[in-house]
Design a protein around this motif. Structure first.
Motif, PDB file in Angstrom:
ATOM      1  N   ASN A   1       0.865  -1.176   0.086  1.00 54.12           N
ATOM      2  CA  ASN A   1      -0.079   0.142  -0.014  1.00 54.12           C
ATOM      3  C   ASN A   1       0.778   1.370   0.163  1.00 54.12           C
ATOM      4  O   ASN A   1       0.555   2.154  -0.612  1.00 54.12           O
TER       5      ASN A   1
ATOM      6  N   ARG B   1       2.288   2.108  -3.439  1.00 54.61           N
ATOM      7  CA  ARG B   1       1.230   2.603  -4.341  1.00 54.61           C
ATOM      8  C   ARG B   1       1.354   4.138  -4.306  1.00 54.61           C
ATOM      9  O   ARG B   1       0.943   4.905  -5.510  1.00 54.61           O
TER      10      ARG B   1
ATOM     11  N   TRP C   1       0.309  11.144  -7.300  1.00 56.79           N
ATOM     12  CA  TRP C   1      -0.462  11.936  -6.683  1.00 56.79           C
ATOM     13  C   TRP C   1      -2.018  11.562  -7.127  1.00 56.79           C
ATOM     14  O   TRP C   1      -2.877  12.172  -6.092  1.00 56.79           O
ATOM     15  N   GLY C   2      -2.361  10.888  -7.920  1.00 56.90           N
ATOM     16  CA  GLY C   2      -3.667  10.462  -8.322  1.00 56.90           C
ATOM     17  C   GLY C   2      -3.870   9.353  -7.078  1.00 56.90           C
ATOM     18  O   GLY C   2      -5.205   9.684  -6.768  1.00 56.90           O
ATOM     19  N   VAL C   3      -3.134   8.562  -6.861  1.00 51.73           N
ATOM     20  CA  VAL C   3      -3.581   7.689  -5.517  1.00 51.73           C
ATOM     21  C   VAL C   3      -3.557   8.466  -4.402  1.00 51.73           C
ATOM     22  O   VAL C   3      -4.717   8.413  -3.686  1.00 51.73           O
TER      23      VAL C   3
ATOM     24  N   GLY D   1      -4.623  11.469  -4.115  1.00 47.18           N
ATOM     25  CA  GLY D   1      -5.912  12.399  -4.408  1.00 47.18           C
ATOM     26  C   GLY D   1      -7.126  11.345  -4.010  1.00 47.18           C
ATOM     27  O   GLY D   1      -8.230  11.768  -3.178  1.00 47.18           O
ATOM     28  N   GLN D   2      -7.049  10.191  -4.435  1.00 48.43           N
ATOM     29  CA  GLN D   2      -8.209   9.106  -4.032  1.00 48.43           C
ATOM     30  C   GLN D   2      -8.383   8.807  -2.415  1.00 48.43           C
ATOM     31  O   GLN D   2      -9.502   8.763  -2.017  1.00 48.43           O
ATOM     32  N   ILE D   3      -6.869   8.843  -1.870  1.00 50.34           N
ATOM     33  CA  ILE D   3      -6.879   8.492  -0.510  1.00 50.34           C
ATOM     34  C   ILE D   3      -7.602  10.039   0.288  1.00 50.34           C
ATOM     35  O   ILE D   3      -8.392   9.731   1.108  1.00 50.34           O
TER      36      ILE D   3
ATOM     37  N   TRP E   1      -9.680  12.002  -0.671  1.00 46.25           N
ATOM     38  CA  TRP E   1     -11.225  12.095  -1.152  1.00 46.25           C
ATOM     39  C   TRP E   1     -12.059  11.102  -0.203  1.00 46.25           C
ATOM     40  O   TRP E   1     -13.050  10.995   0.374  1.00 46.25           O
ATOM     41  N   ALA E   2     -11.298   9.988   0.031  1.00 44.35           N
ATOM     42  CA  ALA E   2     -11.781   8.884   0.992  1.00 44.35           C
ATOM     43  C   ALA E   2     -11.761   9.315   2.548  1.00 44.35           C
ATOM     44  O   ALA E   2     -12.629   9.036   3.055  1.00 44.35           O
TER      45      ALA E   2
END
Length: 96
Positions: A7, A10, A64-66, A68-70, A72-73
């Motif tokens: 993780n 990632r 930064w895409g990953v 950003g998803q974190i 948002w979560a």
């Protein structure tokens, strides 16, 4: 242990020394916030530490895409869990 490393990988490419620094930084942050009585998430703390270590080696090292998803979560977790809890409470209160 391996799952945690995957993780972390990632978000940013980490070497063992990078992982140590991220864990140490997270631990210090948790000790300070606990001493001050501030509730913090251990998961959020270590994820932020991994992003910090990754960004030291260059901002392009962090995915930064990953990240950003974190983020948002994190933002959605509190209101969504509050909504689910409220619905559960209403449902249980109607039963009893």
């Amino acid at each position: 242990m391996e799952n945690c490393q995957n993780n972390g990988q990632r978000v940013a490419k980490l070497r063992p020394v990078d992982g140590f620094c991220a864990e140490f930084g997270a631990a210090v942050t948790l000790f300070i916030s606990t001493a001050m009585g501030v509730p913090v998430s251990t998961t959020h703390t270590i994820t932020g530490s991994i992003m910090g270590v990754g960004s030291i080696k260059g901002l392009t090292n962090v995915k930064w895409g990953v990240a950003g998803q974190i983020v948002w979560a994190w933002i959605l977790t509190i209101p969504l869990s509050a909504g689910v809890s409220a619905l559960a409470y209403i449902g249980i209160m109607k039963l009893f």
